[in-house]
Every structure is written in structure tokens, then in C-alpha cells.
Design an enzyme around this catalytic site. Structure first.
Site, PDB file in Angstrom:
ATOM      1  N   ARG A   1      72.649  64.249 115.099  1.00 40.16           N
ATOM      2  CA  ARG A   1      73.266  63.993 116.408  1.00 40.16           C
ATOM      3  C   ARG A   1      74.329  62.905 116.327  1.00 40.16           C
ATOM      4  O   ARG A   1      75.265  62.891 117.125  1.00 40.16           O
ATOM      5  CB  ARG A   1      72.182  63.677 117.448  1.00 40.16           C
ATOM      6  CG  ARG A   1      71.435  64.937 117.873  1.00 40.16           C
ATOM      7  CD  ARG A   1      70.086  64.647 118.439  1.00 40.16           C
ATOM      8  NE  ARG A   1      69.143  64.272 117.400  1.00 40.16           N
ATOM      9  CZ  ARG A   1      67.949  63.783 117.603  1.00 40.16           C
ATOM     10  NH1 ARG A   1      67.529  63.593 118.825  1.00 40.16           N
ATOM     11  NH2 ARG A   1      67.151  63.478 116.603  1.00 40.16           N
TER      12      ARG A   1
ATOM     13  N   GLU B   1      59.896  56.109 112.989  1.00 43.12           N
ATOM     14  CA  GLU B   1      58.862  55.971 114.019  1.00 43.12           C
ATOM     15  C   GLU B   1      57.742  56.989 113.735  1.00 43.12           C
ATOM     16  O   GLU B   1      56.581  56.734 113.979  1.00 43.12           O
ATOM     17  CB  GLU B   1      59.491  56.228 115.399  1.00 43.12           C
ATOM     18  CG  GLU B   1      58.626  55.815 116.568  1.00 43.12           C
ATOM     19  CD  GLU B   1      59.225  56.205 117.910  1.00 43.12           C
ATOM     20  OE1 GLU B   1      60.262  56.897 117.939  1.00 43.12           O
ATOM     21  OE2 GLU B   1      58.629  55.838 118.929  1.00 43.12           O
TER      22      GLU B   1
HETATM   23  P1  AMP Z   1      64.362  54.671 113.712  1.00 45.01           P
HETATM   24  O1  AMP Z   1      64.743  54.707 112.270  1.00 45.01           O
HETATM   25  O2  AMP Z   1      62.914  54.368 113.903  1.00 45.01           O
HETATM   26  O3  AMP Z   1      65.253  53.754 114.501  1.00 45.01           O
HETATM   27  O4  AMP Z   1      64.523  56.144 114.271  1.00 45.01           O
HETATM   28  C1  AMP Z   1      65.756  56.596 114.650  1.00 45.01           C
HETATM   29  C2  AMP Z   1      65.967  58.047 114.336  1.00 45.01           C
HETATM   30  O5  AMP Z   1      64.857  58.870 114.675  1.00 45.01           O
HETATM   31  C3  AMP Z   1      67.131  58.535 115.141  1.00 45.01           C
HETATM   32  O6  AMP Z   1      67.931  59.337 114.278  1.00 45.01           O
HETATM   33  C4  AMP Z   1      66.535  59.339 116.262  1.00 45.01           C
HETATM   34  O7  AMP Z   1      67.266  60.520 116.415  1.00 45.01           O
HETATM   35  C5  AMP Z   1      65.117  59.651 115.837  1.00 45.01           C
HETATM   36  N1  AMP Z   1      64.119  59.234 116.838  1.00 45.01           N
HETATM   37  C6  AMP Z   1      63.153  58.294 116.658  1.00 45.01           C
HETATM   38  N2  AMP Z   1      62.378  58.157 117.743  1.00 45.01           N
HETATM   39  C7  AMP Z   1      62.886  58.990 118.672  1.00 45.01           C
HETATM   40  C8  AMP Z   1      62.547  59.282 120.032  1.00 45.01           C
HETATM   41  N3  AMP Z   1      61.514  58.682 120.657  1.00 45.01           N
HETATM   42  N4  AMP Z   1      63.298  60.195 120.698  1.00 45.01           N
HETATM   43  C9  AMP Z   1      64.337  60.801 120.071  1.00 45.01           C
HETATM   44  N5  AMP Z   1      64.704  60.580 118.800  1.00 45.01           N
HETATM   45  C10 AMP Z   1      63.993  59.681 118.089  1.00 45.01           C
END
Ligand code: AMP
Length: 181
Positions: free
Chosen positions: A66, A103
Site C-alpha cells: 500500500r 504486530e
Molecule cells: P509495524 O511494523 O508493526 O509498524 O506494522 C506496520 C505494517 O503492518 C504496515 O505495513 C501495515 O500495513 C501493517 N499493519 C500492522 N497492523 C495493522 C493494522 N492494525 N491494520 C492495518 N495494517 C496493519
């Protein structure tokens, strides 16, 4: 077409919230609903451009997938190169890569080594910042390549997951923040 001025309520309404995806307990913020709504898509891109209009950005690093849809509009408008950070195994030329935890789960991102020109200031772009692990991994790759992080941009921020601890020094900009579920 009338240009929609930036309105956080309009943005909030355009983002679909999907409970328990991709697994139980995760509230998924689906920003793909922005791309089916051209006035809102344009509003987001215009706001992104405005936030960085006085800042040095020599190139964009866009994160699969995205992030590509935001980074490409920005890079074209600013007339700077865009490098894609892709999931492992997708890029054909020699890459640099890094693994990190999400996450939900683990992942590896790679970039074409020769495209990430050193000494440049790169803006890293993704759709959402959760723990900041993804952006932290990309920021480290950029710095290890002898380049600089100009900033971090994302539509959505989830500050309650404490991403500021990991990537706060890069002054992340988000257009809307959600504070828990
Ligand atoms: P992070 O590395 O934990 O900051 O996760 C970010 C990546 O995971 C991004 O590319 C988001 O598209 C996806 N992502 C993580 N958690 C979510 C969420 N609750 N809703 C949508 N996308 C998420």
C-alpha cells in the site's frame, strides 16, 4: 473537479475498520477504501505533498504494497526517484534486506542495492505505523547504505503501540491516529 480540503473526518470515514483480521484481536485499518474514492485519494496525496513542501526529499522508499500507491504519486509530483521495499524474493537484481517482527508475525523486506544511492535523503512511505518495526528495518537499511532518512510518512498511526520509541527520531508524520480499540 472540486478539490477536497484536508478533513480528518472525511479521512476517518474512508478508512474501513475490520475486526479480527488477519487474526483474532487485531483491528485492521483497511485503507484500500481510499483508492476507490478519487477525491479522498487526491486529498491524501495533496496533504502529503503539503506536509513536505519545504523539506529536502531526494527520493522515496515505498513499502509493499500500500506504500507504493502513496509513494508513487508523491515521487512523480516531486520528480524524485522511488525505490521499492519488497517482500523477500521478489526483486531480480542484487538486494539488501532485513528481517523484523510485525504486530502479527515476521517478515523480510529487500531493496535493489544499486538503486539506493548513498548520500541522499529518502522519505520512507507506508500506509500505517503499528509497532514501527517495518519502518525501523527500512530506516536501518537506508542508513547502512550510507544514506539518510528524510522522514517517515504514513496515513494511519497507532501511537498506543509505542512506535515513537523505535522511530521517533525520524519525526514520523501521520494524517490520522487511532488510540486503541
Ligand atoms: P509495524 O511494523 O508493526 O509498524 O506494522 C506496520 C505494517 O503492518 C504496515 O505495513 C501495515 O500495513 C501493517 N499493519 C500492522 N497492523 C495493522 C493494522 N492494525 N491494520 C492495518 N495494517 C496493519
Amino acid at each position: 473537479m472540486m478539490q477536497q480540503r484536508f478533513d480528518v473526518k472525511v479521512l476517518d470515514q474512508a478508512i474501513k475498520k475490520v475486526p479480527n483480521f488477519p487474526k483474532e484481536g487485531i483491528l485492521f485499518y483497511d485503507i484500500t477504501s481510499i483508492f476507490i474514492n478519487p477525491p479522498v485519494y487526491r486529498m491524501v496525496i495533496e496533504e502529503m505533498l503539503a506536509r513536505y513542501q519545504d523539506q529536502r526529499v531526494d527520493g522515496v522508499v515505498a513499502i509493499e504494497s500500500r506504500g507504493f500507491l502513496l509513494g508513487s504519486c508523491f515521487a512523480l509530483e516531486r520528480q524524485v526517484p522511488m525505490v521499492l521495499a519488497r517482500k523477500k524474493g521478489k526483486l531480480p537484481r542484487p538486494t539488501i534486506g532485513r528481517s523484523y517482527s510485525l504486530e502479527y508475525g515476521n517478515a523480510t523486506l529487500e531493496m535493489h542495492q544499486e538503486d539506493l544511492l548513498p548520500g541522499r535523503h529518502w522519505l520512507i512511505v507506508d500506509d500505517l505505523i503499528a509497532t514501527g518495526g517495518t519502518l525501523d528495518a527500512v530506516a536501518r537499511m537506508i542508513e547502512e547504505s550510507g544514506s539518510y532518512v528524510a522522514g517517515i510518512f504514513s496515513i494511519v498511526g497507532l501511537p498506543f503501540l509505542n512506535y515513537a520509541k523505535k522511530i521517533g527520531q525520524y519525526k514520523p508524520i501521520t494524517l490520522i491516529d487511532y488510540h486503541g480499540e
